[in-house]
Scaffold this motif. Sequence first.
Motif, PDB file in Angstrom:
ATOM      1  N   ASP A 150       0.647  -1.319   0.011  1.00 24.46           N
ATOM      2  CA  ASP A 150      -0.016   0.114   0.025  1.00 24.46           C
ATOM      3  C   ASP A 150       0.727   1.175   0.055  1.00 24.46           C
ATOM      4  O   ASP A 150       0.314   2.258   0.503  1.00 24.46           O
ATOM      5  CB  ASP A 150      -0.999   0.083   1.163  1.00 24.46           C
ATOM      6  CG  ASP A 150      -0.341   0.155   2.540  1.00 24.46           C
ATOM      7  OD1 ASP A 150       0.931   0.150   2.454  1.00 24.46           O
ATOM      8  OD2 ASP A 150      -0.886   0.263   3.627  1.00 24.46           O
ATOM      9  N   ARG A 155       1.229  -0.845  -5.411  1.00 19.51           N
ATOM     10  CA  ARG A 155      -0.299  -1.135  -4.638  1.00 19.51           C
ATOM     11  C   ARG A 155      -0.694  -2.144  -5.370  1.00 19.51           C
ATOM     12  O   ARG A 155      -1.379  -2.135  -6.366  1.00 19.51           O
ATOM     13  CB  ARG A 155      -1.007   0.203  -4.773  1.00 19.51           C
ATOM     14  CG  ARG A 155      -0.394   1.428  -4.133  1.00 19.51           C
ATOM     15  CD  ARG A 155      -1.309   2.491  -4.514  1.00 19.51           C
ATOM     16  NE  ARG A 155      -2.448   2.948  -4.152  1.00 19.51           N
ATOM     17  CZ  ARG A 155      -2.673   3.171  -2.723  1.00 19.51           C
ATOM     18  NH1 ARG A 155      -1.574   3.724  -1.784  1.00 19.51           N
ATOM     19  NH2 ARG A 155      -3.865   3.599  -2.293  1.00 19.51           N
ATOM     20  N   GLU A 188      -3.318   0.741 -12.793  1.00 20.35           N
ATOM     21  CA  GLU A 188      -4.606   0.179 -12.002  1.00 20.35           C
ATOM     22  C   GLU A 188      -5.443  -0.581 -12.877  1.00 20.35           C
ATOM     23  O   GLU A 188      -6.109  -0.371 -13.940  1.00 20.35           O
ATOM     24  CB  GLU A 188      -5.293   1.607 -11.570  1.00 20.35           C
ATOM     25  CG  GLU A 188      -6.601   1.479 -10.724  1.00 20.35           C
ATOM     26  CD  GLU A 188      -7.077   2.949 -10.161  1.00 20.35           C
ATOM     27  OE1 GLU A 188      -6.322   3.509  -9.687  1.00 20.35           O
ATOM     28  OE2 GLU A 188      -8.197   3.058 -10.789  1.00 20.35           O
ATOM     29  N   TYR A 210      -4.319  -2.278  -7.604  1.00 22.01           N
ATOM     30  CA  TYR A 210      -5.708  -1.259  -7.203  1.00 22.01           C
ATOM     31  C   TYR A 210      -4.899   0.317  -7.531  1.00 22.01           C
ATOM     32  O   TYR A 210      -5.776   1.091  -7.116  1.00 22.01           O
ATOM     33  CB  TYR A 210      -6.146  -1.492  -5.827  1.00 22.01           C
ATOM     34  CG  TYR A 210      -5.334  -1.352  -4.563  1.00 22.01           C
ATOM     35  CD1 TYR A 210      -5.215   0.019  -4.247  1.00 22.01           C
ATOM     36  CD2 TYR A 210      -4.516  -2.218  -4.166  1.00 22.01           C
ATOM     37  CE1 TYR A 210      -4.512   0.169  -3.099  1.00 22.01           C
ATOM     38  CE2 TYR A 210      -3.370  -2.248  -3.030  1.00 22.01           C
ATOM     39  CZ  TYR A 210      -3.590  -0.914  -2.485  1.00 22.01           C
ATOM     40  OH  TYR A 210      -2.756  -0.685  -1.329  1.00 22.01           O
ATOM     41  N   ASP A 233     -13.221   0.525  -6.410  1.00 20.88           N
ATOM     42  CA  ASP A 233     -13.852   1.606  -5.421  1.00 20.88           C
ATOM     43  C   ASP A 233     -13.905   1.006  -3.969  1.00 20.88           C
ATOM     44  O   ASP A 233     -13.457   1.291  -2.786  1.00 20.88           O
ATOM     45  CB  ASP A 233     -14.811   2.554  -5.648  1.00 20.88           C
ATOM     46  CG  ASP A 233     -14.162   3.477  -6.945  1.00 20.88           C
ATOM     47  OD1 ASP A 233     -12.973   3.695  -6.985  1.00 20.88           O
ATOM     48  OD2 ASP A 233     -15.166   4.058  -7.500  1.00 20.88           O
ATOM     49  N   GLU A 236     -10.881  -0.722  -2.423  1.00 22.79           N
ATOM     50  CA  GLU A 236      -9.951   0.325  -1.563  1.00 22.79           C
ATOM     51  C   GLU A 236     -10.859   0.602  -0.433  1.00 22.79           C
ATOM     52  O   GLU A 236     -10.078   0.780   0.590  1.00 22.79           O
ATOM     53  CB  GLU A 236      -9.774   1.339  -2.395  1.00 22.79           C
ATOM     54  CG  GLU A 236      -8.844   2.033  -1.542  1.00 22.79           C
ATOM     55  CD  GLU A 236      -7.762   3.150  -2.586  1.00 22.79           C
ATOM     56  OE1 GLU A 236      -6.726   3.511  -2.345  1.00 22.79           O
ATOM     57  OE2 GLU A 236      -8.147   3.082  -3.985  1.00 22.79           O
ATOM     58  N   ARG A 237     -11.907   1.029  -0.572  1.00 28.69           N
ATOM     59  CA  ARG A 237     -12.772   1.415   0.740  1.00 28.69           C
ATOM     60  C   ARG A 237     -12.826   0.542   1.823  1.00 28.69           C
ATOM     61  O   ARG A 237     -12.939   1.003   2.852  1.00 28.69           O
ATOM     62  CB  ARG A 237     -14.255   2.009   0.079  1.00 28.69           C
ATOM     63  CG  ARG A 237     -15.055   2.774   1.399  1.00 28.69           C
ATOM     64  CD  ARG A 237     -16.421   3.286   0.655  1.00 28.69           C
ATOM     65  NE  ARG A 237     -16.972   2.401   0.023  1.00 28.69           N
ATOM     66  CZ  ARG A 237     -17.929   1.601   0.438  1.00 28.69           C
ATOM     67  NH1 ARG A 237     -18.300   1.626   1.807  1.00 28.69           N
ATOM     68  NH2 ARG A 237     -18.768   0.785  -0.227  1.00 28.69           N
ATOM     69  N   THR A 240      -8.338  -2.299   1.238  1.00 31.46           N
ATOM     70  CA  THR A 240      -6.823  -2.003   1.182  1.00 31.46           C
ATOM     71  C   THR A 240      -6.524  -0.544   1.848  1.00 31.46           C
ATOM     72  O   THR A 240      -5.581  -0.134   2.424  1.00 31.46           O
ATOM     73  CB  THR A 240      -6.553  -1.784  -0.388  1.00 31.46           C
ATOM     74  OG1 THR A 240      -7.515  -0.700  -1.062  1.00 31.46           O
ATOM     75  CG2 THR A 240      -6.687  -2.948  -1.248  1.00 31.46           C
ATOM     76  N   SER A 241      -7.686   0.433   1.847  1.00 27.72           N
ATOM     77  CA  SER A 241      -7.321   1.630   2.772  1.00 27.72           C
ATOM     78  C   SER A 241      -7.116   1.540   4.348  1.00 27.72           C
ATOM     79  O   SER A 241      -6.721   2.349   4.882  1.00 27.72           O
ATOM     80  CB  SER A 241      -8.655   2.753   2.254  1.00 27.72           C
ATOM     81  OG  SER A 241      -9.873   2.061   3.002  1.00 27.72           O
TER      82      SER A 241
END
Length: 270
Positions: A150, A155, A188, A210, A233, A236-237, A240-241
């Motif tokens: 990350d 990523r 990506e 990502y 999206d 990631e939300r 991964t975030s």
Amino acid sequence: MAPKNQARDNREARERLRLYQARQGLHDRQRRRRKRDDLVGVGVLVLVAALATGSQLAFAGSRAEDAPAASASSTATPTPSASATAGNTGTVPSKAIADGATWTGTLTLNKDVRLGIELDGKAAPQAASVEIDLIRKQFYEGTTCHRLADSADFRFLQCGSANGDGTGDAGFQYGPLENVPSDGRYAEGTLAIARGASPYSQSTQFFIVYGDTTLDGSTGGYTVVGKVTSGLDDLERKITSKGIASAGSDGTGAPKVATTITGATIREQD
């Protein structure tokens, strides 16, 4: 003699059982190895305790700055634990499965992250054929995504190991590399195949890029088998975030949000 469809279903059922048993066997070996290593560790601790006094002076000159620093550079590549091989090993699914066509489907993580996927049977016929075969046989369902990177320009989420920890395969490893970016840039949404030191060590593991990522291409790079067409999206939300639980020396590690593949589908595009 069984009808044609029944015979095919029986073969597929036997193959799913074989893959399941292979995963279970690898898991058992890993468990026994951990138990053995624990016993060895106890012995080492006893020896260290006995020698501790005499060893204090010997290590007095060591400095923290002398140790190599952890790095999150592009030299940390998305590879599984696999031995190098000079050619295919085991029974590799036929390259003809992909039929030079585009295949579309879904990959579901943790039941609520649904990724649309597309496999390129023309640019990467062998890798696409392997992925189609594994998805059809439900190999991935219940396996985990064990490795997350990350950092900036690096990523990806790596998934698909038989044991869920970066080890194991489906009884085969294959090559050659296909559709590798010449500049080491993985855009990506890229779906690529993870591997070990050899170009013929590809098996079941893959990684989802990502965010635009640069990887070391000095050993040949990585097969781009397709792309994610929707759902990044959400990935990631929800996953991964949230970051990495404990990063290793290369800056990657298990995602804080434990991630399991809970579903996968694939079909040839009309």
